[in-house]
Design a protein around this motif. Sequence first.
Motif, mmCIF file in Angstrom:
data_model
loop_
_atom_site.group_PDB
_atom_site.id
_atom_site.type_symbol
_atom_site.label_atom_id
_atom_site.label_comp_id
_atom_site.label_asym_id
_atom_site.label_seq_id
_atom_site.Cartn_x
_atom_site.Cartn_y
_atom_site.Cartn_z
ATOM 1 N N ALA A 99 0.820 -1.215 0.000
ATOM 2 C CA ALA A 99 0.000 0.000 0.000
ATOM 3 C C ALA A 99 0.853 1.265 0.000
ATOM 4 C CB ALA A 99 -0.932 0.012 1.209
ATOM 5 N N LEU A 100 2.006 1.206 0.652
ATOM 6 C CA LEU A 100 2.848 2.387 0.783
ATOM 7 C C LEU A 100 3.700 2.556 -0.469
ATOM 8 C CD1 LEU A 100 3.683 4.702 2.610
ATOM 9 C CD2 LEU A 100 5.456 3.226 3.572
ATOM 10 N N THR A 101 3.275 3.456 -1.337
ATOM 11 C CA THR A 101 3.979 3.740 -2.585
ATOM 12 C C THR A 101 4.314 5.226 -2.661
ATOM 13 O OG1 THR A 101 1.950 4.178 -3.811
ATOM 14 C CG2 THR A 101 2.713 1.886 -3.736
ATOM 15 N N VAL A 102 5.185 5.561 -3.595
ATOM 16 C CA VAL A 102 5.552 6.961 -3.797
ATOM 17 C C VAL A 102 4.329 7.770 -4.216
ATOM 18 C CG1 VAL A 102 6.934 8.548 -5.196
ATOM 19 C CG2 VAL A 102 7.947 6.406 -4.368
ATOM 20 N N ASP A 103 3.500 7.201 -5.092
ATOM 21 C CA ASP A 103 2.299 7.908 -5.540
ATOM 22 C C ASP A 103 1.342 8.170 -4.390
ATOM 23 O OD1 ASP A 103 3.155 8.040 -8.132
ATOM 24 O OD2 ASP A 103 2.048 6.262 -8.809
ATOM 25 N N LEU A 104 1.206 7.189 -3.494
ATOM 26 C CA LEU A 104 0.325 7.375 -2.344
ATOM 27 C C LEU A 104 0.845 8.486 -1.437
ATOM 28 C CD1 LEU A 104 -2.046 6.561 -0.541
ATOM 29 C CD2 LEU A 104 -0.553 4.850 0.513
ATOM 30 N N VAL A 105 2.146 8.506 -1.175
ATOM 31 C CA VAL A 105 2.730 9.536 -0.311
ATOM 32 C C VAL A 105 2.547 10.916 -0.936
ATOM 33 C CG1 VAL A 105 4.878 10.402 0.679
ATOM 34 C CG2 VAL A 105 4.371 7.956 0.744
ATOM 35 N N LYS A 106 2.751 11.025 -2.251
ATOM 36 C CA LYS A 106 2.574 12.309 -2.935
ATOM 37 C C LYS A 106 1.128 12.792 -2.808
ATOM 38 C CE LYS A 106 4.237 12.759 -7.036
ATOM 39 N NZ LYS A 106 4.566 12.429 -8.449
ATOM 40 N N ALA A 107 0.190 11.875 -3.047
ATOM 41 C CA ALA A 107 -1.218 12.252 -2.938
ATOM 42 C C ALA A 107 -1.573 12.628 -1.503
ATOM 43 C CB ALA A 107 -2.107 11.102 -3.412
ATOM 44 N N TYR A 108 -1.042 11.883 -0.541
ATOM 45 C CA TYR A 108 -1.333 12.148 0.864
ATOM 46 C C TYR A 108 -0.805 13.514 1.283
ATOM 47 C CZ TYR A 108 -0.793 11.889 5.921
ATOM 48 O OH TYR A 108 -0.811 12.173 7.259
ATOM 49 N N VAL A 109 0.418 13.842 0.892
ATOM 50 C CA VAL A 109 0.990 15.152 1.225
ATOM 51 C C VAL A 109 0.151 16.264 0.614
ATOM 52 C CG1 VAL A 109 2.988 16.657 0.870
ATOM 53 C CG2 VAL A 109 3.335 14.279 1.546
ATOM 54 N N ASN A 110 -0.323 16.054 -0.619
ATOM 55 C CA ASN A 110 -1.191 17.040 -1.263
ATOM 56 C C ASN A 110 -2.474 17.239 -0.461
ATOM 57 O OD1 ASN A 110 -2.090 18.768 -3.455
ATOM 58 N ND2 ASN A 110 -3.440 17.105 -4.042
ATOM 59 N N HIS A 111 -3.049 16.148 0.000
ATOM 60 C CA HIS A 111 -4.272 16.235 0.797
ATOM 61 C C HIS A 111 -4.024 16.987 2.104
ATOM 62 C CE1 HIS A 111 -5.773 13.725 -2.197
ATOM 63 N NE2 HIS A 111 -5.808 12.556 -1.583
ATOM 64 N N VAL A 112 -2.906 16.699 2.762
ATOM 65 C CA VAL A 112 -2.631 17.295 4.069
ATOM 66 C C VAL A 112 -2.525 18.810 3.961
ATOM 67 C CG1 VAL A 112 -0.924 17.516 5.904
ATOM 68 C CG2 VAL A 112 -1.561 15.250 5.066
ATOM 69 N N TRP A 113 -1.751 19.311 3.004
ATOM 70 C CA TRP A 113 -1.560 20.760 2.963
ATOM 71 C C TRP A 113 -2.823 21.479 2.517
ATOM 72 C CZ3 TRP A 113 -1.969 24.293 -0.923
ATOM 73 C CH2 TRP A 113 -1.888 23.872 -2.235
ATOM 74 N N VAL A 114 -3.643 20.831 1.676
ATOM 75 C CA VAL A 114 -4.920 21.449 1.290
ATOM 76 C C VAL A 114 -5.846 21.546 2.501
ATOM 77 C CG1 VAL A 114 -7.022 21.167 -0.091
ATOM 78 C CG2 VAL A 114 -4.791 20.800 -1.137
ATOM 79 N N ILE A 115 -5.898 20.490 3.312
ATOM 80 C CA ILE A 115 -6.756 20.516 4.496
ATOM 81 C C ILE A 115 -6.244 21.527 5.517
ATOM 82 C CG2 ILE A 115 -7.540 19.164 6.484
ATOM 83 C CD1 ILE A 115 -8.991 18.588 3.854
ATOM 84 N N LEU A 116 -4.943 21.622 5.703
ATOM 85 C CA LEU A 116 -4.401 22.612 6.635
ATOM 86 C C LEU A 116 -4.697 24.031 6.148
ATOM 87 C CD1 LEU A 116 -0.949 21.059 7.588
ATOM 88 C CD2 LEU A 116 -3.006 21.202 8.993
ATOM 89 N N LEU A 117 -4.550 24.270 4.852
ATOM 90 C CA LEU A 117 -4.879 25.585 4.303
ATOM 91 C C LEU A 117 -6.356 25.895 4.505
ATOM 92 C CD1 LEU A 117 -4.095 28.096 2.656
ATOM 93 C CD2 LEU A 117 -4.537 26.770 0.566
ATOM 94 N N ALA A 118 -7.213 24.911 4.226
ATOM 95 C CA ALA A 118 -8.656 25.103 4.416
ATOM 96 C C ALA A 118 -8.973 25.424 5.870
ATOM 97 C CB ALA A 118 -9.412 23.856 3.976
ATOM 98 N N THR A 119 -8.306 24.742 6.790
ATOM 99 C CA THR A 119 -8.599 24.926 8.217
ATOM 100 C C THR A 119 -8.245 26.340 8.688
ATOM 101 O OG1 THR A 119 -8.171 22.574 8.619
ATOM 102 C CG2 THR A 119 -8.155 24.040 10.523
ATOM 103 N N VAL A 120 -7.053 26.821 8.353
ATOM 104 C CA VAL A 120 -6.654 28.146 8.837
ATOM 105 C C VAL A 120 -7.494 29.246 8.175
ATOM 106 C CG1 VAL A 120 -4.323 27.434 9.464
ATOM 107 C CG2 VAL A 120 -4.751 28.299 7.163
ATOM 108 N N ILE A 121 -7.887 29.021 6.914
ATOM 109 C CA ILE A 121 -8.753 30.006 6.252
ATOM 110 C C ILE A 121 -10.115 30.061 6.930
ATOM 111 C CG2 ILE A 121 -10.047 30.496 4.132
ATOM 112 C CD1 ILE A 121 -7.648 29.502 2.554
ATOM 113 N N MET A 122 -10.707 28.887 7.182
ATOM 114 C CA MET A 122 -12.035 28.859 7.796
ATOM 115 C C MET A 122 -12.016 29.422 9.210
ATOM 116 S SD MET A 122 -14.064 27.902 5.509
ATOM 117 C CE MET A 122 -14.000 27.120 3.900
#
Length: 273
Positions: free
Chosen positions: A145-168
């Motif tokens: 399950a742990l692949t480079v593509d998964l890590v890249k997608a996960y990092v993308n998700h994390v920073w989008v959610i953090l950005l959304a949180t501080v904006i809200m």
Amino acid sequence: MSAVPPPNLVPFGEVFQLVFAASVKELVRRRRLIFIGLAGALPLFFAAVWRAWGTDFLDAGEMLTSLVSSLYLGVLVYLVGIAFGVPTVHDEVEGRTITYLLTRPVSRVAVYAGRLAAVQLLAGVLLALSLVACFLVAVAGNAGALTVDLVKAYVNHVWVILLATVIMVGLFAIIGTLFRRPLVWGFLYAFAWEGIVSKVPGRLQTWTLDFHLRNLLLREDDVQASLLEGLRALLIQEVEVSPWTSLAILLLALVGFSFLGGWIFSRREYVIQ
């Protein structure tokens, strides 16, 4: 007799640090933090259910993308934003402790900035820990399950959610500063405007923060976006906005909400009865 000169303002940075530290200590003792912590554990429950029964239908990346798109962006960033953002100033007014801050020779903007930074930090940490837990459930003991593509997608998700949180949090802090019943206005904005208008095909949806956050999340080069292609086609039908444009709009909103909230707080008159 000569007039007594007004006392000098305490330096901005000193006020910011003191208010920030005091706000963090205060917030970690609030019952609200426990409630929101339980809400942040909800994705972990769904991740555990997927791990037990859903691995044959969705891979780890698809599961995480579904959670981020439907639960985090659809619900949790608003709940956390309201729970942490609205009380930034409103709790001080309702608790009649605002006078302790405003009767001292300190910058109101520094007070507001310190409290806002504290609530943004705690809100961001809460959802980040939730995402980390979901990621660990998805990959721990899951061979392949742990692949480079998964890590890249996960990092993308994390920073989008953090950005959304501080904006809200910044947006709902303004609502808490302006209105007597900020929870009503907060929920109306979150689930009437963002929740409905952002799903309406056409140019109007680009006036919502949700659209631009999802435009960062649902990119063509996102290796885990396959589950959401139908949703993506609906959300951006006849609307072409580049991810860079969305990012610029969101960063402008983040800075703008912070400055606007401080400006409103610095000029608002508070009468404590």
